[in-house]
Design a protein around this motif. Structure first.
Motif, PDB file in Angstrom:
ATOM      1  N   ASN A  78       2.082   5.401   1.697  1.00 36.00           N
ATOM      2  CA  ASN A  78       1.112   4.316   1.792  1.00 36.00           C
ATOM      3  C   ASN A  78       1.460   3.185   0.826  1.00 36.00           C
ATOM      4  O   ASN A  78       1.392   1.998   1.177  1.00 36.00           O
ATOM      5  CB  ASN A  78      -0.288   4.853   1.478  1.00 36.00           C
ATOM      6  N   TYR A  81       4.424   1.055   2.143  1.00 33.67           N
ATOM      7  CA  TYR A  81       4.011   0.073   3.139  1.00 33.67           C
ATOM      8  C   TYR A  81       3.238  -1.072   2.487  1.00 33.67           C
ATOM      9  O   TYR A  81       3.414  -2.245   2.843  1.00 33.67           O
ATOM     10  CB  TYR A  81       3.142   0.737   4.208  1.00 33.67           C
ATOM     11  N   LEU A 133       1.644   9.590   8.515  1.00 32.18           N
ATOM     12  CA  LEU A 133       1.232   8.203   8.671  1.00 32.18           C
ATOM     13  C   LEU A 133      -0.073   8.116   9.464  1.00 32.18           C
ATOM     14  O   LEU A 133      -0.923   7.264   9.186  1.00 32.18           O
ATOM     15  CB  LEU A 133       2.335   7.412   9.382  1.00 32.18           C
ATOM     16  N   LYS A 134      -0.228   9.013  10.417  1.00 32.34           N
ATOM     17  CA  LYS A 134      -1.431   9.013  11.257  1.00 32.34           C
ATOM     18  C   LYS A 134      -2.691   9.285  10.463  1.00 32.34           C
ATOM     19  O   LYS A 134      -3.797   8.939  10.904  1.00 32.34           O
ATOM     20  CB  LYS A 134      -1.293  10.058  12.366  1.00 32.34           C
ATOM     21  N   ASP A 137      -5.374   5.289   6.478  1.00 30.03           N
ATOM     22  CA  ASP A 137      -6.270   4.261   6.978  1.00 30.03           C
ATOM     23  C   ASP A 137      -5.421   3.081   7.453  1.00 30.03           C
ATOM     24  O   ASP A 137      -4.671   2.498   6.675  1.00 30.03           O
ATOM     25  CB  ASP A 137      -7.212   3.818   5.854  1.00 30.03           C
ATOM     26  N   ARG A 138      -5.545   2.720   8.727  1.00 26.61           N
ATOM     27  CA  ARG A 138      -4.725   1.632   9.266  1.00 26.61           C
ATOM     28  C   ARG A 138      -4.954   0.320   8.521  1.00 26.61           C
ATOM     29  O   ARG A 138      -4.063  -0.523   8.434  1.00 26.61           O
ATOM     30  CB  ARG A 138      -5.019   1.438  10.761  1.00 26.61           C
ATOM     31  N   ARG A 139      -6.157   0.180   7.959  1.00 21.67           N
ATOM     32  CA  ARG A 139      -6.418  -1.045   7.210  1.00 21.67           C
ATOM     33  C   ARG A 139      -5.528  -1.142   5.980  1.00 21.67           C
ATOM     34  O   ARG A 139      -5.129  -2.239   5.578  1.00 21.67           O
ATOM     35  CB  ARG A 139      -7.889  -1.106   6.795  1.00 21.67           C
ATOM     36  N   LEU A 141      -2.520  -0.150   5.809  1.00 21.19           N
ATOM     37  CA  LEU A 141      -1.176  -0.505   6.264  1.00 21.19           C
ATOM     38  C   LEU A 141      -1.072  -1.989   6.610  1.00 21.19           C
ATOM     39  O   LEU A 141       0.035  -2.502   6.787  1.00 21.19           O
ATOM     40  CB  LEU A 141      -0.797   0.334   7.488  1.00 21.19           C
ATOM     41  N   ARG A 142      -2.221  -2.651   6.728  1.00 25.27           N
ATOM     42  CA  ARG A 142      -2.295  -4.096   6.966  1.00 25.27           C
ATOM     43  C   ARG A 142      -1.473  -4.519   8.188  1.00 25.27           C
ATOM     44  O   ARG A 142      -0.786  -5.527   8.182  1.00 25.27           O
ATOM     45  CB  ARG A 142      -1.851  -4.854   5.717  1.00 25.27           C
ATOM     46  N   VAL A 143      -1.586  -3.717   9.231  1.00 26.80           N
ATOM     47  CA  VAL A 143      -0.868  -4.031  10.471  1.00 26.80           C
ATOM     48  C   VAL A 143      -1.363  -5.336  11.066  1.00 26.80           C
ATOM     49  O   VAL A 143      -0.582  -6.147  11.588  1.00 26.80           O
ATOM     50  CB  VAL A 143      -1.025  -2.877  11.488  1.00 26.80           C
ATOM     51  N   SER A 144      -2.663  -5.579  10.971  1.00 28.91           N
ATOM     52  CA  SER A 144      -3.220  -6.819  11.530  1.00 28.91           C
ATOM     53  C   SER A 144      -2.654  -8.041  10.815  1.00 28.91           C
ATOM     54  O   SER A 144      -2.456  -9.096  11.445  1.00 28.91           O
ATOM     55  CB  SER A 144      -4.749  -6.801  11.436  1.00 28.91           C
TER      56      SER A 144
END
Length: 227
Positions: A78, A81, A133-134, A137-139, A141-144
């Motif tokens: 984490n 990333y 990775l799953k 928290d996707r947040r 990872l700041r994918v957006s």
């Protein structure tokens, strides 16, 4: 209630702050030692004893902070990333969308060259089919943020008439990242196969120029040979 009762002891506050700072410093040392060990030995080959030794703490303290080797690995992943996303956010892009694409290519290739551990950690995670990775928290990872940056370049390029219509930000990211990734991640095998020093500055500049041409060919729908 007396004034004395309402007054906090400055000494206790200082002690609490000092303890928290020491705890955070210890946690940071453990994370750094773990990153080093995971990169060198993989997830299965890494032992908590080795992490503790490198961090200069006892093994019990490592477990107290992180609970398990797998949790420690997830935190290291984490953080890796997060560092890349933070570095991306600090990049000031040109108002010219063509130049912005070139900046993105330069940044991505340079980041991978300077941070090969990131590639190794992501490679380890792919060997594990992304199972760790799953759980993140996707947040975090700041994918957006990543998609938003690429989408902004695309929309600007389309609005100015220099990019073709219907581009997808994830596809553009793939075009850029995959080529930069390959250049660095396969530097040993590619270098041996074709007898070239992939990480030599002149070779990197040539590779960077090629990746720019491919990326710009994609967004403009031009034949790469046309330049």
């Amino acid at each position: 209630m007396s004034t004395e009762a309402n007054t906090k002891d400055p000494g206790s506050e200082t002690a609490a702050l000092s303890h928290r700072e020491r705890s955070e410093a210890t946690r940071a040392r453990i994370l750094e030692a773990a990153r080093s060990q995971f990169v060198a030995n993989g997830l299965e080959g890494t032992r908590m004893e080795a992490i503790a030794t490198e961090a200069g703490v006892n093994k019990a303290l490592v477990y107290r902070h992180f609970g398990s080797r797998e949790q420690l690995y997830r935190d290291v992943l984490n953080a890796a990333y997060a560092r890349m996303r933070e570095s991306e956010s600090e990049l000031t892009l040109s108002a010219d969308p063509i130049a912005a694409i070139e900046q993105i290519v330069c940044f991505t290739l340079s980041y991978y060259v300077e941070n090969p551990d990131f590639l190794i950690l992501v490679g380890i995670e792919n060997l594990h089919q992304g199972e760790h990775l799953k759980t993140l928290d996707r947040r975090s990872l700041r994918v957006s943020d990543l998609i938003g940056r690429y989408r902004g370049i695309i929309e600007d390029g389309e609005r100015k008439g220099v990019f073709r219509k219907g581009l997808d930000p994830v596809d553009l990211y793939t075009v850029v990242s995959a080529q930069c990734w390959y250049a660095v991640a396969t530097s040993y095998t590619f270098g041996f196969t074709f007898d070239v020093d992939v990480l030599d500055p002149k070779t990197l500049e040539a590779r960077k120029a090629l990746i720019k041409r491919v990326a710009l060919g994609y967004v403009r729908d031009l034949d790469i040979a046309d330049g």
